[in-house]
Design an enzyme around this catalytic site. Structure first.
Site, PDB file in Angstrom:
ATOM      1  N   LYS A   1       0.869  -1.187   0.000  1.00 32.22           N
ATOM      2  CA  LYS A   1       0.000   0.000   0.000  1.00 32.22           C
ATOM      3  C   LYS A   1       0.896   1.224   0.000  1.00 32.22           C
ATOM      4  O   LYS A   1       1.988   1.206   0.574  1.00 32.22           O
ATOM      5  CB  LYS A   1      -0.877   0.020   1.258  1.00 32.22           C
ATOM      6  CG  LYS A   1      -2.105   0.887   1.123  1.00 32.22           C
ATOM      7  CD  LYS A   1      -3.204   0.120   0.444  1.00 32.22           C
ATOM      8  CE  LYS A   1      -4.552   0.756   0.601  1.00 32.22           C
ATOM      9  NZ  LYS A   1      -5.616  -0.197   0.303  1.00 32.22           N
TER      10      LYS A   1
ATOM     11  N   GLY B   1     -24.199   4.416   3.257  1.00 30.97           N
ATOM     12  CA  GLY B   1     -23.165   4.872   2.322  1.00 30.97           C
ATOM     13  C   GLY B   1     -23.661   4.621   0.914  1.00 30.97           C
ATOM     14  O   GLY B   1     -23.979   3.487   0.554  1.00 30.97           O
TER      15      GLY B   1
ATOM     16  N   GLY C   1     -21.978   5.758  -2.012  1.00 24.87           N
ATOM     17  CA  GLY C   1     -20.917   6.092  -2.964  1.00 24.87           C
ATOM     18  C   GLY C   1     -20.781   4.944  -3.938  1.00 24.87           C
ATOM     19  O   GLY C   1     -21.728   4.192  -4.179  1.00 24.87           O
ATOM     20  N   ASN C   2     -19.584   4.785  -4.469  1.00 24.30           N
ATOM     21  CA  ASN C   2     -19.334   3.754  -5.480  1.00 24.30           C
ATOM     22  C   ASN C   2     -19.761   2.355  -4.991  1.00 24.30           C
ATOM     23  O   ASN C   2     -20.494   1.639  -5.672  1.00 24.30           O
ATOM     24  CB  ASN C   2     -17.840   3.819  -5.844  1.00 24.30           C
ATOM     25  CG  ASN C   2     -17.418   2.694  -6.752  1.00 24.30           C
ATOM     26  OD1 ASN C   2     -17.101   1.605  -6.294  1.00 24.30           O
ATOM     27  ND2 ASN C   2     -17.447   2.939  -8.044  1.00 24.30           N
ATOM     28  N   VAL C   3     -19.349   1.983  -3.781  1.00 19.25           N
ATOM     29  CA  VAL C   3     -19.630   0.630  -3.282  1.00 19.25           C
ATOM     30  C   VAL C   3     -21.130   0.449  -3.026  1.00 19.25           C
ATOM     31  O   VAL C   3     -21.752  -0.518  -3.485  1.00 19.25           O
ATOM     32  CB  VAL C   3     -18.823   0.329  -1.991  1.00 19.25           C
ATOM     33  CG1 VAL C   3     -19.112  -1.069  -1.481  1.00 19.25           C
ATOM     34  CG2 VAL C   3     -17.328   0.504  -2.247  1.00 19.25           C
ATOM     35  N   GLY C   4     -21.735   1.397  -2.288  1.00 18.42           N
ATOM     36  CA  GLY C   4     -23.146   1.291  -1.924  1.00 18.42           C
ATOM     37  C   GLY C   4     -24.061   1.252  -3.145  1.00 18.42           C
ATOM     38  O   GLY C   4     -25.010   0.462  -3.196  1.00 18.42           O
TER      39      GLY C   4
HETATM   40  N1  GLU Z   1      -7.358  -0.118  -3.170  1.00 13.64           N
HETATM   41  C1  GLU Z   1      -8.133  -1.288  -3.376  1.00 13.64           C
HETATM   42  C2  GLU Z   1      -8.117  -2.165  -2.127  1.00 13.64           C
HETATM   43  O1  GLU Z   1      -7.750  -1.690  -1.092  1.00 13.64           O
HETATM   44  C3  GLU Z   1      -7.709  -2.043  -4.608  1.00 13.64           C
HETATM   45  C4  GLU Z   1      -6.312  -2.548  -4.613  1.00 13.64           C
HETATM   46  C5  GLU Z   1      -5.898  -3.149  -5.936  1.00 13.64           C
HETATM   47  O2  GLU Z   1      -6.724  -3.264  -6.838  1.00 13.64           O
HETATM   48  O3  GLU Z   1      -4.723  -3.480  -6.018  1.00 13.64           O
HETATM   49  O4  GLU Z   1      -8.520  -3.298  -2.121  1.00 13.64           O
END
Ligand code: GLU
Length: 425
Positions: free
Chosen positions: A112, A224, A226-229
């Protein structure tokens, strides 16, 4: 021994990640020295990024990439741009990616990254320079077989296009596999946009099948929008569930007879909030009220720490699928387990994004581009299989604990076994 000299040791988010690791290690009976190896990233890179601002001055930003574990494959995980990004946060998130990817059964380790910046204060040109220089600074430590970043908070396909281009120039070829969630013109998939919400809906569907006889005719509340909801709502409705309540940061709406999801998406787009949705029998509710509604399925897809020891006794849903990261506190998780509620943990329920990333990456590497419907079908197959494997193992081996404990144990165990086979432990 105090290890305050470490950049991440004292960060509360990091400490939470270590606690979860320790709990899993206890369940698996792993020795303390394994935990000591696993709690540190293999590599933590810090870069300084000097950007020529539009007014002619130079501003220095700091960025990090934490490469937590590569036993199962190249590091994989997003990069976030936020004013409060810290090494401790990035390290913790990279550890979660190791578990998420392990649990998803995809050939990746965990990574990350982040830049400490408020992207809204930068012009598009400044943002491009920042992104390109950050990636150039990381170029020796990333690559299609080394570390494969993706978007996260406030980064998007355009950011990935800049990263891809910068790395490709340095490498001397089109390195399609160096980042995922690219724009479709550069080997990405449109389906990536829906994939996290789709995955959350899939795990809710599978959990409902095993717990309450399926999603058809069942009522759903989503915190929520947003995109996920939004995409979770869209797909659950398609599969016959009734979306009775949704909310966003301004509040929510509830109709026990069901809401029109298309109309909700339109209202959200036009007025920026679902609270402007109107219709017969529609009641305005707060975010807190939404969680306590008499529904079958609850999808927390907003922020962390919303289901806590304060409200857990009032939760009536029988199935919870965590679209957000960390919406349920550990105490509440225990109570829900005792009440007979299944909570599909975030590392399983929001793995749709990274799983779609793997689908994109593997096709990029073969030089063939997939159609969106094929990509979604694959995601469905992979996540359905993964959910059921975790569910079965939970029931077989760890049924005294919440499903989360089982998910962590399975994920950590896979990584440890790979490390042992490789002679790392
Ligand atoms: N940021 C997203 C996650 O936390 C996607 C990570 C990715 O596709 O590598 O799962």
């Amino acid at each position: 021994m105090s290890e305050a000299y470490l950049l991440y040791e004292n960060d509360p988010v990091y400490q939470m990640a270590v606690k979860q690791l320790k709990d899993a290690a206890k369940l698996l009976g792993l020795p303390d020295d394994y935990v000591e190896v696993l709690r540190h990233p293999e590599r933590l890179i810090q870069v300084r990024i000097p950007v020529r601002m539009d007014d002619g001055s130079i501003k220095v930003f700091l960025g990090w990439r934490s490469q937590h574990n590569s036993a199962l494959g190249p590091y994989k995980g997003g990069i976030r741009y936020r004013e409060d990004v810290r090494p401790g946060e990035v390290v913790a998130l990279s550890m979660w990616m190791t578990w998420k990817n392990s649990l998803a059964g995809i050939p990746y380790g965990g990574g990350k990254g982040g830049i400490r910046v408020n992207p809204k204060q930068l012009s598009p040109r400044e943002l491009e320079e920042l992104s390109r220089k950050y990636f150039a600074a990381l170029a020796k430590n990333v690559g299609p077989d080394v570390d494969i970043p993706a978007p996260d908070v406030y980064t998007n396909p355009q950011t990935m296009a800049w990263y891809f281009d910068e790395y490709s120039k340095i490498a001397g070829y089109n390195a399609w596999g160096v980042v995922t969630a690219k724009p479709p013109e550069l080997g990405g998939l449109n389906a990536r946009v829906v994939s996290t919400g789709y995955g959350t809906a899939l795990t809710a569907r599978e959990a409902a099948k095993r717990w309450i006889g399926g999603v058809e005719g069942k009522t759903v509340a989503i915190q929520g929008f947003g995109n996920v909801g939004q995409y979770a709502a869209k797909y659950l409705k398609e599969w016959g569930a009734i979306i009775v309540a949704v909310s966003d940061s301004k509040g929510g709406v509830y109709n026990p007879n069901g809401l029109d999801v298309e109309k909700l998406i339109e209202v959200k787009k036009k007025t920026r909030s679902v609270i402007n949705y109107e219709g017969e029998g529609v009641k305005k509710i707060t975010n807190e009220e939404l969680l306590e509604l008499p529904v079958d399925i609850l999808i927390p897809a907003a922020t962390e720490d919303v289901i806590t020891s304060k409200n857990v006794e009032n939760i009536k849903a029988k199935v919870i699928s965590e679209g957000a990261n960390g919406p349920t506190t550990p105490e509440a998780d225990e109570v829900l387990h005792k009440k007979g509620v299944i909570v599909v943990p975030d590392i399983l329920a929001n793995a749709g994004g990274v799983t779609m990333s793997w689908i994109e990456w593997s096709h990029n590497r073969m030089g063939c581009w997939l159609e969106d419907d094929e990509a979604l079908e694959r995601l469905d197959r992979i996540m359905t299989r993964n959910f059921n494997r975790v569910f079965d193992e939970w029931q077989k081996k760890y049924s005294d604990h919440p499903m989360r404990a089982a998910a962590y144990a399975i994920a950590v165990d896979r990584v440890v076994r790979a490390m042992k086979l490789r002679g790392w432990l």
